[in-house]
Motif scaffolding. Structure first.
Motif, PDB file in Angstrom:
ATOM      1  N   GLY A  32     -19.566  26.547   0.293  1.00 13.82           N
ATOM      2  CA  GLY A  32     -18.671  25.977   1.299  1.00 13.82           C
ATOM      3  C   GLY A  32     -18.853  26.659   2.638  1.00 13.82           C
ATOM      4  N   TYR A  33     -18.047  26.257   3.608  1.00 19.03           N
ATOM      5  CA  TYR A  33     -18.067  26.867   4.939  1.00 19.03           C
ATOM      6  C   TYR A  33     -16.920  27.865   5.062  1.00 19.03           C
ATOM      7  CZ  TYR A  33     -21.326  23.172   6.349  1.00 19.03           C
ATOM      8  OH  TYR A  33     -22.426  22.339   6.459  1.00 19.03           O
ATOM      9  N   ASP A  34     -17.171  28.960   5.749  1.00 16.76           N
ATOM     10  CA  ASP A  34     -16.130  29.980   5.924  1.00 16.76           C
ATOM     11  C   ASP A  34     -14.901  29.438   6.637  1.00 16.76           C
ATOM     12  OD1 ASP A  34     -17.635  31.913   4.648  1.00 16.76           O
ATOM     13  OD2 ASP A  34     -18.498  32.701   6.503  1.00 16.76           O
ATOM     14  N   ASP A  35     -15.103  28.488   7.553  1.00 23.02           N
ATOM     15  CA  ASP A  35     -13.980  27.973   8.352  1.00 23.02           C
ATOM     16  C   ASP A  35     -13.367  26.711   7.759  1.00 23.02           C
ATOM     17  OD1 ASP A  35     -15.955  26.125   8.805  1.00 23.02           O
ATOM     18  OD2 ASP A  35     -15.984  26.348  10.991  1.00 23.02           O
ATOM     19  N   ASN A  36     -13.672  26.426   6.481  1.00 23.82           N
ATOM     20  CA  ASN A  36     -13.110  25.268   5.780  1.00 23.82           C
ATOM     21  C   ASN A  36     -13.578  23.928   6.327  1.00 23.82           C
ATOM     22  OD1 ASN A  36     -11.392  26.385   3.656  1.00 23.82           O
ATOM     23  ND2 ASN A  36     -10.175  27.218   5.336  1.00 23.82           N
ATOM     24  N   THR A  37     -14.689  23.898   7.036  1.00 25.32           N
ATOM     25  CA  THR A  37     -15.272  22.623   7.444  1.00 25.32           C
ATOM     26  C   THR A  37     -15.515  21.769   6.207  1.00 25.32           C
ATOM     27  OG1 THR A  37     -16.343  23.581   9.382  1.00 25.32           O
ATOM     28  CG2 THR A  37     -17.288  21.536   8.529  1.00 25.32           C
ATOM     29  N   ALA A  38     -15.237  20.482   6.321  1.00 25.03           N
ATOM     30  CA  ALA A  38     -15.420  19.592   5.178  1.00 25.03           C
ATOM     31  C   ALA A  38     -16.894  19.505   4.788  1.00 25.03           C
ATOM     32  CB  ALA A  38     -14.881  18.202   5.509  1.00 25.03           C
ATOM     33  N   LEU A  39     -17.130  19.479   3.490  1.00 27.86           N
ATOM     34  CA  LEU A  39     -18.497  19.346   2.984  1.00 27.86           C
ATOM     35  C   LEU A  39     -18.933  17.882   2.976  1.00 27.86           C
ATOM     36  CD1 LEU A  39     -18.435  21.684  -0.167  1.00 27.86           C
ATOM     37  CD2 LEU A  39     -19.573  22.131   2.005  1.00 27.86           C
ATOM     38  N   ASP A  40     -20.214  17.696   3.160  1.00 30.04           N
ATOM     39  CA  ASP A  40     -20.818  16.399   2.897  1.00 30.04           C
ATOM     40  C   ASP A  40     -21.233  16.418   1.433  1.00 30.04           C
ATOM     41  OD1 ASP A  40     -22.409  14.193   2.531  1.00 30.04           O
ATOM     42  OD2 ASP A  40     -23.547  14.440   4.391  1.00 30.04           O
ATOM     43  N   HIS A  41     -20.375  15.885   0.541  1.00 32.91           N
ATOM     44  CA  HIS A  41     -20.643  16.029  -0.882  1.00 32.91           C
ATOM     45  C   HIS A  41     -21.874  15.253  -1.320  1.00 32.91           C
ATOM     46  CE1 HIS A  41     -17.290  18.530  -2.233  1.00 32.91           C
ATOM     47  NE2 HIS A  41     -16.553  17.907  -1.332  1.00 32.91           N
ATOM     48  N   GLY A  42     -22.269  14.257  -0.541  1.00 31.28           N
ATOM     49  CA  GLY A  42     -23.517  13.581  -0.847  1.00 31.28           C
ATOM     50  C   GLY A  42     -24.712  14.491  -0.656  1.00 31.28           C
ATOM     51  N   GLU A  43     -24.656  15.338   0.381  1.00 30.08           N
ATOM     52  CA  GLU A  43     -25.755  16.257   0.678  1.00 30.08           C
ATOM     53  C   GLU A  43     -25.589  17.605  -0.007  1.00 30.08           C
ATOM     54  OE1 GLU A  43     -27.808  18.453   4.583  1.00 30.08           O
ATOM     55  OE2 GLU A  43     -26.175  16.996   4.845  1.00 30.08           O
TER      56      GLU A  43
ATOM     57  N   GLY B 148     -23.173  18.390  -2.548  1.00 27.19           N
ATOM     58  CA  GLY B 148     -22.404  18.376  -3.789  1.00 27.19           C
ATOM     59  C   GLY B 148     -23.101  18.952  -5.002  1.00 27.19           C
ATOM     60  N   GLN B 149     -24.439  18.976  -5.003  1.00 22.19           N
ATOM     61  CA  GLN B 149     -25.166  19.460  -6.180  1.00 22.19           C
ATOM     62  C   GLN B 149     -25.689  20.879  -6.010  1.00 22.19           C
ATOM     63  OE1 GLN B 149     -25.154  17.521  -8.955  1.00 22.19           O
ATOM     64  NE2 GLN B 149     -23.877  16.193  -7.676  1.00 22.19           N
ATOM     65  N   ILE B 150     -25.481  21.497  -4.847  1.00 23.93           N
ATOM     66  CA  ILE B 150     -26.070  22.818  -4.587  1.00 23.93           C
ATOM     67  C   ILE B 150     -25.532  23.863  -5.554  1.00 23.93           C
ATOM     68  CG2 ILE B 150     -26.212  24.705  -2.923  1.00 23.93           C
ATOM     69  CD1 ILE B 150     -26.372  22.657  -0.708  1.00 23.93           C
ATOM     70  N   ALA B 151     -24.218  23.901  -5.731  1.00 23.11           N
ATOM     71  CA  ALA B 151     -23.628  24.901  -6.627  1.00 23.11           C
ATOM     72  C   ALA B 151     -24.156  24.737  -8.043  1.00 23.11           C
ATOM     73  CB  ALA B 151     -22.103  24.794  -6.607  1.00 23.11           C
ATOM     74  N   LYS B 152     -24.312  23.495  -8.500  1.00 25.46           N
ATOM     75  CA  LYS B 152     -24.822  23.261  -9.853  1.00 25.46           C
ATOM     76  C   LYS B 152     -26.267  23.735  -9.991  1.00 25.46           C
ATOM     77  CE  LYS B 152     -21.894  19.183 -10.511  1.00 25.46           C
ATOM     78  NZ  LYS B 152     -21.873  17.715 -10.635  1.00 25.46           N
ATOM     79  N   ARG B 153     -27.077  23.463  -8.965  1.00 25.16           N
ATOM     80  CA  ARG B 153     -28.483  23.883  -9.052  1.00 25.16           C
ATOM     81  C   ARG B 153     -28.612  25.406  -9.038  1.00 25.16           C
ATOM     82  NH1 ARG B 153     -29.366  19.461  -5.352  1.00 25.16           N
ATOM     83  NH2 ARG B 153     -29.605  20.932  -3.625  1.00 25.16           N
ATOM     84  N   ILE B 154     -27.825  26.058  -8.178  1.00 23.59           N
ATOM     85  CA  ILE B 154     -27.844  27.527  -8.173  1.00 23.59           C
ATOM     86  C   ILE B 154     -27.440  28.046  -9.548  1.00 23.59           C
ATOM     87  CG2 ILE B 154     -26.742  29.614  -7.257  1.00 23.59           C
ATOM     88  CD1 ILE B 154     -26.440  28.142  -4.591  1.00 23.59           C
ATOM     89  N   TRP B 155     -26.395  27.450 -10.099  1.00 27.67           N
ATOM     90  CA  TRP B 155     -25.882  27.909 -11.389  1.00 27.67           C
ATOM     91  C   TRP B 155     -26.928  27.789 -12.485  1.00 27.67           C
ATOM     92  CZ3 TRP B 155     -25.225  25.162 -15.986  1.00 27.67           C
ATOM     93  CH2 TRP B 155     -24.552  25.856 -16.999  1.00 27.67           C
TER      94      TRP B 155
ATOM     95  N   ARG C 241     -30.955  25.891 -23.144  1.00 28.00           N
ATOM     96  CA  ARG C 241     -30.207  26.614 -24.178  1.00 28.00           C
ATOM     97  C   ARG C 241     -28.792  26.036 -24.245  1.00 28.00           C
ATOM     98  NH1 ARG C 241     -31.053  31.862 -23.579  1.00 28.00           N
ATOM     99  NH2 ARG C 241     -32.860  31.505 -22.255  1.00 28.00           N
ATOM    100  N   PRO C 242     -28.083  26.212 -25.363  1.00 24.05           N
ATOM    101  CA  PRO C 242     -26.701  25.721 -25.450  1.00 24.05           C
ATOM    102  C   PRO C 242     -25.830  26.357 -24.358  1.00 24.05           C
ATOM    103  CG  PRO C 242     -27.521  26.308 -27.616  1.00 24.05           C
ATOM    104  CD  PRO C 242     -28.530  26.815 -26.642  1.00 24.05           C
ATOM    105  N   ALA C 243     -25.110  25.526 -23.639  1.00 23.15           N
ATOM    106  CA  ALA C 243     -24.255  26.014 -22.559  1.00 23.15           C
ATOM    107  C   ALA C 243     -23.073  25.084 -22.405  1.00 23.15           C
ATOM    108  CB  ALA C 243     -25.029  26.113 -21.248  1.00 23.15           C
ATOM    109  N   ALA C 244     -21.998  25.642 -21.844  1.00 19.31           N
ATOM    110  CA  ALA C 244     -20.790  24.876 -21.559  1.00 19.31           C
ATOM    111  C   ALA C 244     -20.343  25.208 -20.154  1.00 19.31           C
ATOM    112  CB  ALA C 244     -19.691  25.223 -22.564  1.00 19.31           C
ATOM    113  N   GLY C 245     -19.596  24.310 -19.539  1.00 18.56           N
ATOM    114  CA  GLY C 245     -19.169  24.608 -18.181  1.00 18.56           C
ATOM    115  C   GLY C 245     -18.297  23.532 -17.596  1.00 18.56           C
ATOM    116  N   LYS C 246     -17.966  23.734 -16.336  1.00 23.33           N
ATOM    117  CA  LYS C 246     -17.145  22.766 -15.603  1.00 23.33           C
ATOM    118  C   LYS C 246     -17.466  22.883 -14.124  1.00 23.33           C
ATOM    119  CE  LYS C 246     -14.091  19.546 -15.362  1.00 23.33           C
ATOM    120  NZ  LYS C 246     -14.849  19.021 -14.193  1.00 23.33           N
ATOM    121  N   SER C 247     -17.661  21.737 -13.499  1.00 24.84           N
ATOM    122  CA  SER C 247     -17.846  21.694 -12.049  1.00 24.84           C
ATOM    123  C   SER C 247     -16.531  21.294 -11.403  1.00 24.84           C
ATOM    124  CB  SER C 247     -18.945  20.694 -11.675  1.00 24.84           C
ATOM    125  OG  SER C 247     -18.607  19.395 -12.146  1.00 24.84           O
TER     126      SER C 247
END
Length: 696
Positions: free
Chosen positions: A579-590, A592-599, A550-556
């Protein structure tokens, strides 16, 4: 001499009059008290009926939780309750319980003085008898009338019910949080033990909960709970309920809590329900006693279908063997109604609500506010700026700001605002911010609904000030609804057990953006899903574009420790953080797409069966084809192009074909644009840093 005598006589008459008035008022007061006491005695004992169950409903009237009280409690006789429990409650709630007749007049006097000074009823001095009366008395209007009648109820208890029975009723009816009403349920839930077996440390912990079951929850705020526990242990020691060895032993007791598995934690939308209860008290000023005593019908905005799909995809996408966390919120942009809320991947393991209580930097998800402000200040979708490694100097110091693009990908050429949005080009964003007044982005974001503090600096263009998921999601609503800011709403109305309406809410919204520019910003955000825009970089939504139906707009957006996706259709705005509660750095390769897929999955699943609506184009806006390479009007002879919206008569006037045969002239034009851009940028930076409040 006679004048002095007359003055003395006048003075004595005034004092005699004052004395007589005082005596008269005292007699009247005493007679009034005798009448009240007589009425209380004549009425006999109050009905010992317990409050009814509080029921929470979804937006379609479905029961999503029923907090059982009354007959559902597990009643425990006082002889079967640990003496430490009694000592702890007496110490913290009512040290004169066995001596007074229902009221502690010293505390009442202090509370009255405080309330007069603050012109409110914020301070109370309730004894255990009064609190028990409140649990039994089913009218919970926050008025003086209710308080007077409640006081009469307490007097009837004191006249006709033994102290031990009052105490027994009290500890069996109070709210200990997380659905536990009564001491037996609390002992079992928090410590997996019987009320008779509670030790001093455990008893002090439990005695501290009723004053604020959510605020002092050991599951959510263990430090607060244990600080209050230690305060109560101190009071028990001071009052002689614990001798020194017992006191020291209790302080050294390292409490461990059972995993909360009571029924209410397994109901629909537990994070949402916690937020509802908090807002009823904090936002709508509903008397906390209403929630504690029960008998309410709370009608909320939650959509069970959207909630279920959101929970399902959060659980599916977040790895179970990893502390990686997530949060998601969906809001109706036309009303502000919260339709789904997930504050973590497992409420029973972590009730901390990351959708509301966690504040994180949003990264590039903040750019739509920047580009809306730029459109207001004369930018268009085709405004060119150069994407290349850039050091932004500080004219008043040695420090410089050097942002970079993801994976160090730059066009090393001029790109349009439309391309910058699609690729999430950071250099273009910071330059755009520099070309505006320092407060321009802050004012735009706050107008949209951002309430967290924002710093007016260059890096704010890249989302460096922290926000929470709920406020960022609702702040996208003006892009979806034609420019109206909406305040989030979780509760439609609250009724008491008799059907009387205690609270009724209406959507709160106001026009803050120009509809034409809001639509153009939305149109720009649609480009993140358009693969035909791919050039020196891929559009940021290419990995999920095929899932959109469906038509959608957004920003990652992302930071080293955060991954975000916020997007919308005309009928729903959904925001996701990972993300991690303690601000541990993310592995954006692994990760990075999780938030988009959930969305995308939560959005599509939640709207399954809904009509596929497109965004309505307002008058005064036109769609124009732009050449991908030059940013000029497209022509079939040039190459790939894209379609984007402009205010009428603001689109480029020159066609791309006019430069096809003159590469040298085009290169000269590009160099001239670069020099002009650099000159303007330096002028703007001097203005930025001439402002004492601006900083890198």
């Amino acid at each position: 001499m006679q004048i002095a005598t007359r003055r003395q006589k006048t003075h004595r008459r005034k004092w005699r009059l004052l004395f007589r008035l005082t005596i008269g008022m005292g007699i009247l007061g005493a007679l009034g008290l005798l009448v009240i006491f007589g009425i209380a005695y004549a009425l006999g004992p109050p009905p010992m009926e317990l409050s009814q169950s509080t029921t929470i409903y979804s937006s379609d009237g479905e029961v999503i939780n029923e907090q059982h009280q009354g007959q559902e409690r597990e009643w425990t006789e006082l002889d079967d309750i640990s003496p430490h429990v009694v000592d702890a409650f007496i110490a913290v709630e009512d040290r004169k319980f066995f001596d007074h007749h229902g009221f502690d007049y010293t505390r009442i006097g202090g509370a009255i003085l405080t309330n007069i000074q603050s012109m409110s009823m914020s301070q109370g001095a309730s004894t255990i008898t009064q609190q028990y009366a409140r649990n039994l008395f089913l009218n919970h209007d926050k008025t003086w009338d209710r308080k007077i009648r409640e006081a009469l109820y307490a007097l009837r208890l004191e006249w006709h019910v033994p102290k031990d029975d009052i105490l027994e009723g009290y500890v069996n009816t109070i709210n200990f949080g997380h659905g536990a009403y009564g001491i037996e349920q609390a002992a079992q839930m928090y410590f997996n033990t019987a009320a008779s077996e509670l030790n001093a440390a455990q008893s002090a912990l439990l005695a501290g909960l009723p004053r604020g079951p959510s605020y002092y929850s050991p599951y959510v705020y263990p430090d607060r709970a244990e600080d209050r526990q230690q305060m109560i242990l101190d009071m028990m020691h001071e009052q002689g309920a614990l001798d020194s060895p017992e006191y020291e032993e209790a302080l050294d007791d390292n409490l461990t809590y059972e995993t909360a598995e009571e029924e209410t934690l397994e109901t629909t939308a537990p994070y949402f329900q916690d937020t509802v209860e908090r807002e009823l008290v904090d936002r709508y000023d509903l008397d906390p006693d209403v929630l504690e005593a029960g008998g309410l019908h709370i009608y909320t905005t939650i959509d069970p279908g959207m909630q279920e799909s959101t929970e399902r995809y959060v659980e599916a996408e977040l790895p179970k063997d990893d502390p990686l966390q997530g949060a998601a919120v969906s809001v109706d942009p036309t009303t502000g109604d919260v339709k789904a809320m997930v504050g973590g991947k497992n409420y029973s393991e972590s009730p901390f609500n990351r959708a509301v209580d966690a504040h994180r930097p949003p990264g590039s998800v903040f750019k739509p506010f920047l580009y809306y402000a730029a459109l207001e200040n004369g930018f268009t979708a085709a405004t060119p700026l150069k994407s290349e490694p850039t050091s932004f100097p500080n004219p008043h110091g040695d420090d410089s700001y050097e942002p970079g693009n993801f994976a160090d990908m730059y066009a090393n050429d001029f790109i349009t605002l439309a391309q910058a949005m699609a690729y999430s080009d950071n250099i273009y964003a910071v330059k755009t911010n520099a070309f505006q007044e320092p407060e321009s982005l802050v004012e735009t974001a706050k107008a949209a609904g951002i309430e967290s503090p924002l710093s007016a600096n260059l890096s704010l263009a890249l989302g460096t000030s922290e926000v929470n998921v709920l406020e960022l999601t609702k702040a996208y609503s003006p892009f979806a609804n034609g420019g109206e800011q909406v305040d989030h709403r979780l509760v439609e109305r609250v009724e008491d057990h008799e059907g009387n309406v205690l609270l009724e809410t209406e959507p709160e919204k106001q026009q803050v953006f120009e509809p034409e520019l809001a639509y153009i910003t939305t149109d720009l955000m649609k480009l993140m899903f358009d693969p035909s825009m791919n050039d020196y970089a891929a559009v940021t939504g290419h990995s999920i574009a095929h899932l959109l139906q469906r038509p959608a707009a957004g920003k990652s957006g992302s930071t080293p420790s955060d991954s975000w996706m916020v997007g919308f259709t005309p009928e729903l705005v959904t925001g996701v953080w990972v993300g991690y509660d303690d601000n541990t750095a993310l592995d954006h390769g692994e990760h990075g797409q999780i938030a988009k897929r959930i969305w995308v999955n939560a959005l599509e699943s939640g709207l399954d069966g809904h009509l596929k609506q497109d965004f309505s184009t307002p008058e005064g806006v036109e769609e124009v084809d732009i050449d991908l390479d030059t940013g000029l009007l497209a022509d079939d002879a040039c190459g790939p192009s894209y379609t984007v919206s402009f205010l009428e008569e603001t689109a480029p006037e020159e066609y791309c074909v006019e430069n096809l045969d003159d590469e040298e002239a085009e290169e000269g034009a590009r160099e001239e644009r670069k020099n002009k851009e650099s000159e303007k940028l330096m002028d703007k930076l001097k203005r930025w840093f001439g402002n004492d409040e601006a900083e890198l």
